[in-house]
Design a protein around this motif. Structure first.
Motif, short mmCIF file in Angstrom:
data_model
loop_
_atom_site.label_atom_id
_atom_site.label_comp_id
_atom_site.label_asym_id
_atom_site.label_seq_id
_atom_site.Cartn_x
_atom_site.Cartn_y
_atom_site.Cartn_z
N ALA A 84 32.14 74.08 132.10
CA ALA A 84 31.17 74.60 131.13
C ALA A 84 30.37 73.46 130.50
O ALA A 84 29.13 73.55 130.37
N GLY A 85 31.05 72.39 130.12
CA GLY A 85 30.35 71.24 129.56
C GLY A 85 29.41 70.61 130.57
O GLY A 85 28.28 70.21 130.24
N ASN A 86 29.86 70.50 131.84
CA ASN A 86 29.02 69.99 132.92
C ASN A 86 27.74 70.80 133.06
O ASN A 86 26.63 70.27 133.16
N LEU A 87 27.90 72.11 133.09
CA LEU A 87 26.76 72.99 133.35
C LEU A 87 25.76 72.95 132.20
O LEU A 87 24.54 72.88 132.43
N ILE A 88 26.24 72.99 130.97
CA ILE A 88 25.34 72.93 129.81
C ILE A 88 24.53 71.63 129.84
O ILE A 88 23.30 71.62 129.66
N SER A 89 25.20 70.52 130.09
CA SER A 89 24.53 69.23 130.14
C SER A 89 23.52 69.17 131.28
O SER A 89 22.41 68.64 131.14
N ASN A 90 23.90 69.73 132.43
CA ASN A 90 23.00 69.74 133.59
C ASN A 90 21.71 70.49 133.29
O ASN A 90 20.61 70.07 133.65
N LEU A 91 21.83 71.64 132.61
CA LEU A 91 20.64 72.43 132.26
C LEU A 91 19.72 71.66 131.32
O LEU A 91 18.49 71.70 131.45
N VAL A 92 20.31 70.93 130.38
CA VAL A 92 19.51 70.18 129.41
C VAL A 92 18.83 68.99 130.08
O VAL A 92 17.61 68.81 129.97
N VAL A 93 19.60 68.16 130.80
CA VAL A 93 19.04 66.96 131.42
C VAL A 93 18.04 67.34 132.52
O VAL A 93 16.98 66.71 132.66
N GLY A 94 18.35 68.37 133.31
CA GLY A 94 17.47 68.78 134.39
C GLY A 94 16.15 69.34 133.90
O GLY A 94 15.18 69.40 134.66
N SER A 95 16.09 69.76 132.65
CA SER A 95 14.86 70.32 132.10
C SER A 95 14.02 69.29 131.34
O SER A 95 12.98 69.65 130.77
N LEU A 96 14.47 68.03 131.31
CA LEU A 96 13.67 67.00 130.65
C LEU A 96 12.34 66.83 131.36
O LEU A 96 12.29 66.84 132.59
N PRO A 97 11.24 66.66 130.64
CA PRO A 97 9.92 66.58 131.28
C PRO A 97 9.74 65.27 132.03
O PRO A 97 10.31 64.24 131.65
N PRO A 98 8.92 65.28 133.11
CA PRO A 98 8.62 64.02 133.81
C PRO A 98 7.84 63.09 132.89
O PRO A 98 7.05 63.53 132.06
N GLY A 99 8.09 61.81 133.03
CA GLY A 99 7.42 60.84 132.17
C GLY A 99 8.16 60.58 130.88
O GLY A 99 7.77 59.71 130.11
#
Length: 430
Positions: free
Chosen positions: A278-293
């Motif tokens: 659960a912690g992995n997945l939450i973090s993945n959603l947040v980091v993966g949604s960071l904008p380019p640049g």
């Protein structure tokens, strides 16, 4: 959500769906293996993990030229089909009354060996599968998320299935997931092909000997700071993470008979792994949604350091949670596992994106293989030493020591590498 945008591309969606299913199967297999092995040989299960690691490292080294020069889709399909057959071996052994440590370990070692073919091929193929280069980081996060999602779904499913079937049956479910993965790879094989017909490395790296392939990867790593630090850090943290999560934690559940919420045994262990997932997945959603640049592009090393701090500090907290009085011990460890797991994607997504943007074509597979070898070496050392450590020291103390080493490495060497990287970028910009 930006993380989900790559799924609009049909080939990515199909491959991601199948690999997510396969990753869940891997978790079922790993949980069944470690639970059965810990029950049979206790701390000596570390030697089982060491054998898996040797197999993975050997194939990654000796078969590296296949990944770089053969059709990568064919390599991935062949590996999946072979793994589907191997996953069925322990189930058949149990049905015929021949389930032993050997009938568990030998197929597991072979499965790890085949991962040495599949994983580098997948890493080298993802940039070609991504039509929009601005979505490469999101695509990496999406495929990294298959593991994170599996760490949530797999243990939860294993805990439920453990009440209905023996643990070894979970390995058969894993075999079915490999078949699904092979079908998905077959459906996208035309998109995995290199436009030039192959994925050549640069002339300096195109070497056919074992030593030459390793040296080629090393030259590539030396060319691009801060990859030297990232390389040895991968071996150190990979070994300590495997020791803590895949050996110390299951051993802790058995030794202390942890129970709670009506769960015990394999089901209690499944709860802890689900919390970590659960912690992995939450973090993945947040980091993966960071904008380019943003920080993912400008300060990737800072994210790697932050992720290691979360993981290392989290392991120390997990060890301390074992002293929480019953019946709250299991809940305290589960909560600390959630926090610890957030560090994984924070490290891995920027690291993967760095590899795929600083290198190209067959170079990606060569560098990935070198990282895989260092990760394997770290795991091999850690798991070979683990039986001795866990027989001499309390399991919580070993977990805390692993966390302290990861934490100290990030704060001392990781921050230094980040500063050097920032200084280099400033000089280039100037």
């Amino acid at each position: 959500m930006r993380l989900l945008k790559p799924l609009a591309h049909g080939p990515i969606a199909r491959l991601w769906g199948a690999l997510s299913l396969s990753a869940v199967g891997d978790q079922l297999h790993q949980m069944a293996l470690v639970w059965l092995a810990v029950g049979l040989v206790g701390p000596d299960t570390g030697y089982v993990a060491a054998a898996d690691t040797v197999a993975l490292m050997t194939v990654a080294l000796l078969a590296g030229a296949w990944v770089e020069r053969w059709d990568q889709g064919s390599v991935m399909m062949a590996a999946d089909l072979a793994r589907a057959g191997l996953a069925a071996v322990p189930v058949l052994a149990a049905l015929t009354g021949h389930l032993t440590l050997w009938t568990l370990v030998v197929p597991s070692v072979a499965l790890s060996a085949l991962a040495g073919l599949f994983d580098p091929a997948l890493q080298a193929s993802l940039p070609r599968l991504t039509a929009d280069r601005s979505l490469l980081a999101a695509t990496n996060a999406l495929f990294d998320g298959t593991l994170r999602l599996a760490r949530l779904v797999g243990p939860t499913l294993a805990g439920a299935l453990a009440t209905l079937m023996p643990p070894v049956a979970l390995m058969g479910v894993n075999g079915l997931s490999f078949l699904a993965s092979a079908c998905a790879v077959f459906s996208v094989r035309s998109h995995l092909a290199d436009p030039a017909g192959k994925a050549p490395m640069r002339a300096a790296a195109a070497v056919d000997t074992l030593a030459g392939r390793l040296l080629a990867g090393w030259r590539l790593v030396r060319r691009e700071p801060p990859f030297t630090y990232l390389l040895w850090r991968s071996g150190l943290t990979g070994g300590l993470w495997t020791l803590t999560i895949w050996l110390a934690l299951p051993l802790l559940v058995r030794q202390q008979g942890l129970a709670g919420f009506g769960l015990s045994g394999l089901s209690a262990l499944a709860l802890l792994f689900s919390a970590y997932g659960a912690g992995n997945l939450i973090s993945n959603l947040v980091v993966g949604s960071l904008p380019p640049g943003g920080v993912l592009t400008r300060r990737p090393m800072a994210l790697v350091v932050a992720g290691d701090v979360l993981v290392g500090g989290g392991f120390v907290v997990m060890a301390l949670a074992t002293f929480v009085p019953a019946p709250w011990t299991l809940a305290a460890i589960a909560l600390s596992a959630v926090a610890t797991a957030t560090g994984g994607p924070v490290c891995q997504i920027p690291l993967t994106t760095l590899r795929q943007t600083r290198f190209s074509g067959g170079e990606i597979a060569a560098v990935f293989r070198l990282f895989l070898v260092l990760d394997c070496l770290g795991t091999l050392v850690a798991m070979t030493a683990a039986p001795t450590l866990l027989n001499l020291l309390p399991t919580p103390l070993v977990m805390a020591a692993c966390g302290a080493v990861i934490l100290g490495t990030a704060l001392i060497f990781g921050r230094r590498a980040d500063r050097r990287t920032m200084a280099g970028q400033t000089m280039v910009a100037g």
